[in-house]
Write a protein that holds these residues in place. Structure first.
Motif, PDB file in Angstrom:
ATOM      1  N   PHE A 257     -36.247  22.170  49.405  1.00  0.00           N
ATOM      2  CA  PHE A 257     -36.034  23.458  50.054  1.00  0.00           C
ATOM      3  C   PHE A 257     -36.131  23.348  51.574  1.00  0.00           C
ATOM      4  O   PHE A 257     -36.831  22.482  52.105  1.00  0.00           O
ATOM      5  N   SER A 258     -35.469  24.278  52.249  1.00  0.00           N
ATOM      6  CA  SER A 258     -35.614  24.379  53.702  1.00  0.00           C
ATOM      7  C   SER A 258     -36.949  25.014  54.076  1.00  0.00           C
ATOM      8  O   SER A 258     -37.449  24.847  55.174  1.00  0.00           O
ATOM      9  N   GLN A 259     -37.545  25.736  53.093  1.00  0.00           N
ATOM     10  CA  GLN A 259     -38.847  26.370  53.322  1.00  0.00           C
ATOM     11  C   GLN A 259     -39.617  26.360  52.005  1.00  0.00           C
ATOM     12  O   GLN A 259     -39.090  26.714  50.951  1.00  0.00           O
ATOM     13  N   ASP A 260     -40.897  25.959  52.056  1.00  0.00           N
ATOM     14  CA  ASP A 260     -41.731  25.926  50.855  1.00  0.00           C
ATOM     15  C   ASP A 260     -41.821  27.326  50.236  1.00  0.00           C
ATOM     16  O   ASP A 260     -41.774  28.330  50.941  1.00  0.00           O
ATOM     17  N   SER A 261     -41.983  27.345  48.899  1.00  0.00           N
ATOM     18  CA  SER A 261     -42.072  28.647  48.229  1.00  0.00           C
ATOM     19  C   SER A 261     -43.006  28.563  47.021  1.00  0.00           C
ATOM     20  O   SER A 261     -43.007  27.564  46.302  1.00  0.00           O
ATOM     21  N   ASN A 262     -43.780  29.634  46.807  1.00  0.00           N
ATOM     22  CA  ASN A 262     -44.544  29.781  45.573  1.00  0.00           C
ATOM     23  C   ASN A 262     -44.188  31.103  44.891  1.00  0.00           C
ATOM     24  O   ASN A 262     -44.936  31.612  44.055  1.00  0.00           O
ATOM     25  N   ASP A 263     -43.016  31.631  45.247  1.00  0.00           N
ATOM     26  CA  ASP A 263     -42.531  32.900  44.715  1.00  0.00           C
ATOM     27  C   ASP A 263     -41.675  32.631  43.482  1.00  0.00           C
ATOM     28  O   ASP A 263     -40.626  31.978  43.588  1.00  0.00           O
ATOM     29  N   LEU A 264     -42.103  33.108  42.332  1.00  0.00           N
ATOM     30  CA  LEU A 264     -41.399  32.812  41.086  1.00  0.00           C
ATOM     31  C   LEU A 264     -39.943  33.295  41.094  1.00  0.00           C
ATOM     32  O   LEU A 264     -39.044  32.527  40.721  1.00  0.00           O
ATOM     33  N   PRO A 265     -39.628  34.523  41.487  1.00  0.00           N
ATOM     34  CA  PRO A 265     -38.214  34.937  41.501  1.00  0.00           C
ATOM     35  C   PRO A 265     -37.346  34.029  42.373  1.00  0.00           C
ATOM     36  O   PRO A 265     -36.210  33.695  42.004  1.00  0.00           O
ATOM     37  N   THR A 266     -37.870  33.619  43.529  1.00  0.00           N
ATOM     38  CA  THR A 266     -37.110  32.713  44.404  1.00  0.00           C
ATOM     39  C   THR A 266     -36.869  31.377  43.711  1.00  0.00           C
ATOM     40  O   THR A 266     -35.746  30.840  43.716  1.00  0.00           O
ATOM     41  N   LEU A 267     -37.900  30.844  43.080  1.00  0.00           N
ATOM     42  CA  LEU A 267     -37.768  29.555  42.397  1.00  0.00           C
ATOM     43  C   LEU A 267     -36.826  29.655  41.201  1.00  0.00           C
ATOM     44  O   LEU A 267     -36.071  28.724  40.924  1.00  0.00           O
ATOM     45  N   LEU A 268     -36.845  30.786  40.512  1.00  0.00           N
ATOM     46  CA  LEU A 268     -35.928  30.958  39.379  1.00  0.00           C
ATOM     47  C   LEU A 268     -34.479  31.033  39.844  1.00  0.00           C
ATOM     48  O   LEU A 268     -33.571  30.532  39.164  1.00  0.00           O
TER      49      LEU A 268
END
Length: 366
Positions: A257-268
């Motif tokens: 990713f261009s930016q780290d994420s721990n957001d489930l909707p974003t990851l899905l």
């Protein structure tokens, strides 16, 4: 035809490994890059080095290294975007050269292969002479260099190919094999990665000689099904044949990713895009599978994988996404934000066979 491995026959196995393959192709095609530190990859903040020239490696630059780390190690590093089609074309040239010498070729990557020349020595008289001829043909036809290992099994031939890089050749004879394996640190053995190395070090196993002193029972207790492989390679023994038509084991795709994420909707959302690509690859190859694996890498570079094996083979992209979704959700709550996500299908079978299995499952009254 695949040669059956017969322990009484001394095999002649070659391992041919191109030198800094991607970076060398870029240097060949652009004279201004020659003798300069080159990395194939993206230089942006989230970029990763896909390959590094030997000039860059002198600074500690390695493949899979974050681009920013590489730039700190080597401020003059030149980044070149990857050109996969070009690399595949050169790889095809190299494999065409291999086929002149033996039909028993097992591709291991675009830039390396194992060759069994036991029954194909011909006028060359030795495997070493064939290895030299192959390296000469590669240099003449591609203007690239290759290193070669020659031995009596695949494991030692692979180790040998690393000994005189770049543009070198190394031979390990049957008499030398056991002592050579015993002399190496276990982390130098192909097939023993960082996690296994750490487990072995915890057991006091640091060299091939230490590994050789371990009983099969001890190895099984700590390493399960891999115990037999470790037991024999510590003795310089490897009966694996060169398999020219080894079936593909998995199809997958991943992204950083261009930016780290721990957001489930974003990851899905990202996972769904990956499943589209993976399913397209499955359709192109007319393959599918029952096992789905999701891989995540957190922003401290810790990698985790979880898998799920379905009752029936996957027969559409939505089914793949749903399986991946359930696996991804099982990682939550995440210990840290995610920087990489991937999904893989394995346990592959032809799609027409899977369709037949699925039809029969609907007809089965049980």
């Amino acid at each position: 035809m695949i040669r059956e491995s017969n322990p009484s026959v001394i095999r002649r196995i070659l391992h041919i490994d191109m030198d800094a393959f991607y970076a060398s192709i870029e240097q060949r095609d652009d004279p201004t890059l020659r003798q300069r530190p080159v990395a194939v990859g993206r230089s942006e903040a989230r970029g990763v080095v896909a390959a590094a020239s030997y000039e860059a490696r002198r600074y500690g630059v390695r493949s899979a290294m974050p681009s920013r780390t590489a730039q700190r190690l080597c401020p003059d590093l030149i980044f070149i975007p990857p050109h996969p089609e070009k690399y595949r074309a050169v790889s095809a040239q190299i494999h065409a050269i291999f086929s002149r010498y033996t039909p028993l070729i097992q591709p291991l990557a675009l830039d390396e292969a194992a060759l069994d020349v036991t029954d194909y020595l011909g006028n060359f008289g030795s495997a070493t002479a064939i290895a030299e001829a192959i390296r000469r043909d590669i240099a003449q036809q591609t203007q690239l260099t290759a290193s070669a290992g020659v031995s009596y099994n695949r494991f030692l031939a692979k180790l040998a190919s690393d000994q005189n890089k770049p543009n070198g050749l190394f031979v390990i004879t049957p008499k030398q094999g056991p002592a050579f394996a015993a002399s190496l640190p276990v982390e130098a053995f192909h097939g023993i990665g960082p996690a296994t190395t750490a487990k072995m070090h915890a057991l006091g196993v640091r060299t091939g000689a230490d590994l050789k002193r371990c009983s099969m029972e001890l190895l099984r207790a700590h390493f399960g099904s891999a115990a037999s492989f470790y037991y024999y390679i510590a003795r310089g023994i490897d009966h694996r044949p060169v398999e020219p038509h080894r079936p593909r084991k998995s199809i997958g795709n991943e992204t950083t990713f261009s930016q780290d994420s721990n957001d489930l909707p974003t990851l899905l959302t990202i996972l769904e895009k990956l499943t589209v690509k993976v399913w397209e690859s499955c359709l192109q190859r007319k393959l599918t599978g029952c096992t789905v694996t999701v891989k995540i890498r957190t922003n401290d570079f810790q990698t985790s994988t979880r898998a799920r094996t379905l009752h029936d083979p996957i027969n559409n992209q939505h089914m793949l996404f749903v399986a991946g979704k359930h696996i991804l959700e099982s990682f939550f709550p995440l210990p840290r934000p995610v920087r990489l996500l991937g999904i893989t299908v394995s346990g592959l079978v032809p799609q027409d066979k899977a369709d037949t299995q699925l039809r029969l499952s609907f007809l089965d009254p049980s």
